[in-house]
Write an enzyme that holds these catalytic residues in place. Structure first.
Site, PDB file in Angstrom:
ATOM      1  CE  LYS A  22      18.216  29.704   5.012  1.00  0.00           C
ATOM      2  NZ  LYS A  22      16.891  30.303   5.252  1.00  0.00           N
ATOM      3  CG  ASN A  23      13.275  28.973   2.882  1.00  0.00           C
ATOM      4  OD1 ASN A  23      14.043  29.268   3.789  1.00  0.00           O
ATOM      5  ND2 ASN A  23      13.107  29.740   1.810  1.00  0.00           N
ATOM      6  NE  ARG A 120      12.125  37.329   8.322  1.00  0.00           N
ATOM      7  CZ  ARG A 120      12.682  36.242   7.799  1.00  0.00           C
ATOM      8  NH1 ARG A 120      12.259  35.054   8.125  1.00  0.00           N
ATOM      9  NH2 ARG A 120      13.681  36.351   6.943  1.00  0.00           N
ATOM     10  N   PRO A 121       6.251  39.388  11.156  1.00  0.00           N
ATOM     11  CG  PRO A 121       4.535  38.476   9.865  1.00  0.00           C
ATOM     12  CD  PRO A 121       5.974  38.916   9.797  1.00  0.00           C
ATOM     13  CG  ASP A 305      13.750  33.821  -0.005  1.00  0.00           C
ATOM     14  OD1 ASP A 305      13.728  34.907   0.591  1.00  0.00           O
ATOM     15  OD2 ASP A 305      13.650  32.725   0.584  1.00  0.00           O
ATOM     16  NE  ARG A 397      21.443  32.746   7.787  1.00  0.00           N
ATOM     17  CZ  ARG A 397      20.444  33.391   7.188  1.00  0.00           C
ATOM     18  NH1 ARG A 397      20.687  34.441   6.428  1.00  0.00           N
ATOM     19  NH2 ARG A 397      19.206  32.997   7.348  1.00  0.00           N
TER      20      ARG A 397
END
Length: 416
Positions: A22-23, A120-121, A305, A397
């Site tokens: 997914k990532n 998140r940055p 994760d 997801r």
């Protein structure tokens, strides 16, 4: 709303094949904006991937899918704007920003949504793109981005090795004028996979031994075909499910070299592991032993994760485990739900101390986010009695065929 009903107590046994990551596929879909045509293989069927395809179609791309293959024709774009309703569905949608700017010279995107894991940055993305020549103005929750001249290469040092910021810089810099150097970039396997996709399309990208990324801008990219790497987090989740139930599982089509931070901890838990280049065979002990300490860190450290599925296993382990979450501020939301099942966990700031108990009991729990949802299912597989898992859209997801895969391993799980 669909829910899982899980009756615990069955040791999982069998084989499972890992899907595409997914990532990795999400930034690669964003990169497809920079090529005339892209054929992307090993694409998992996930709701996040569907959202990414919807974003591409909204921008004017033609997108088609057949089995695990997605074809993207980005020849004619009609928009450089991503509206709020699409951005809110997926936190990682911000990765489209660099690609849209590189392709259109402008972009207007809403701030992203998705799992609520704390801030998140996004500032890292903005500061880096500004160094490449992008003018960015925040307008009522939108980012208005313009390039007065053209994108120009720059030397960029990231304060934190943000995966998303690294990806956005790579996408924007591929066709920028001159050289871009990214110091302290993210080093996750998904970064290398994006680089491989872009290189096949004609981008000039070199990643040094220390991780520094060098990009020499080119005029344009070419059509490309690419196969997405396996999902290391999916593999980790099924390994944890087998470990907590005292089962045995062969995880196939994995990439063992991407999981070097997790496998020693499973060995410390008493699991017997046999690993090849692309498979992992795990045989669990009757009751796992508690790993002493788990610190989440940027790759090659332990992945954030995988923290929650491993925590589920630690809940019934013999002994106590200290978890230190160094990536996200709000990654312990699943703890309160685990407590409903009888887990003993104390949280203070970024530290969680898990005291293993002899067993968990079934309960009605709510998925708080993607990985937290997988954690609750993992715990329910080992719990005595029946558990009801709500808000499973989070799980969908990031995991393809989660329920049928667990069922094939012997789990008593149903969707209602």
């Amino acid at each position: 709303m669909a829910e899982y009903i899980i009756k615990g107590g069955t040791a999982l046994s069998g084989e499972v094949e890992v899907h595409g990551a997914k990532n990795a596929v999400l930034p690669i879909l964003a990169a497809a904006l920079l090529t005339p045509k892209s054929t992307i293989l090993n694409c998992p069927k996930l709701s996040d991937v569907a959202v990414a395809c919807s974003i591409l179609e909204h921008l004017g791309c033609s997108v088609s899918r057949q089995d695990d293959c997605i074809n993207v024709d980005a020849g004619q774009l009609v928009s450089s704007v991503i509206h709020e309703n699409l951005m809110r569905e997926m936190r990682s949608s911000i990765v489209f920003l660099g690609a849209i700017i590189a392709r259109c010279g402008q972009a207007r995107v809403s701030m992203p949504g998705g799992c609520e894991l704390g801030p998140r940055p996004i500032n890292l993305h903005i500061e880096a793109l500004e160094k490449l020549g992008v003018k960015i103005v925040e307008d009522h929750g939108y980012l208005d981005c313009t390039v007065p001249d053209r994108l120009r290469g720059a030397s960029i040092s990231l304060d934190f090795p943000s995966v998303g910021a690294t990806e956005n810089i790579m996408l924007a810099a591929c066709t920028a004028q001159g050289e871009t150097v990214i110091h302290n970039p993210a080093r996750e396997p998904e970064i290398n996979d994006l680089a491989a996709f872009l290189q096949k399309a004609g981008a000039k990208i070199y990643i040094g031994e220390n991780g520094t990324i060098y990009i020499q801008g080119v005029e344009r990219l070419n059509s490309v075909q690419h196969r997405v790497i396996p999902d290391r987090i999916e593999a980790a989740t099924y390994l944890c499910c087998a470990a907590i139930t005292g089962g045995q599982v062969l995880v196939k089509k994995a990439k063992t070299s991407h999981m070097t931070a997790l496998l020693p901890l499973l060995g410390e838990a008493g699991c017997r592991l046999e690993a090849t280049e692309d498979s992992i065979y795990l045989v669990a002990s009757e009751r796992p032993k508690a790993p002493k300490i788990v610190r989440t860190m940027p790759y090659p450290g332990f992945p954030t994760d995988a923290q929650s599925p491993l925590m589920a296993m630690s809940c019934i382990a013999e002994g106590s485990t200290i978890f230190v979450e160094n990536i996200f501020e709000s990654r312990y939301k699943h703890v309160a739900e685990l407590a409903r099942m009888g887990a003993k966990i104390k949280v203070e700031g970024k530290v969680a101390v898990v005291e293993g108990v002899p067993g968990l009991h079934g309960a009605e729990v709510i998925c708080t986010d993607l990985r937290g949802g997988a954690c609750l299912c993992c715990a329910a597989l080992a719990a005595e009695g029946q558990s009801r898992i709500k808000d499973i859209y989070h799980i969908q997801r990031g995991y393809q065929d989660f329920e049928p895969t667990l069922k094939a391993l012997g789990a008593d799980i149903a969707v209602i």
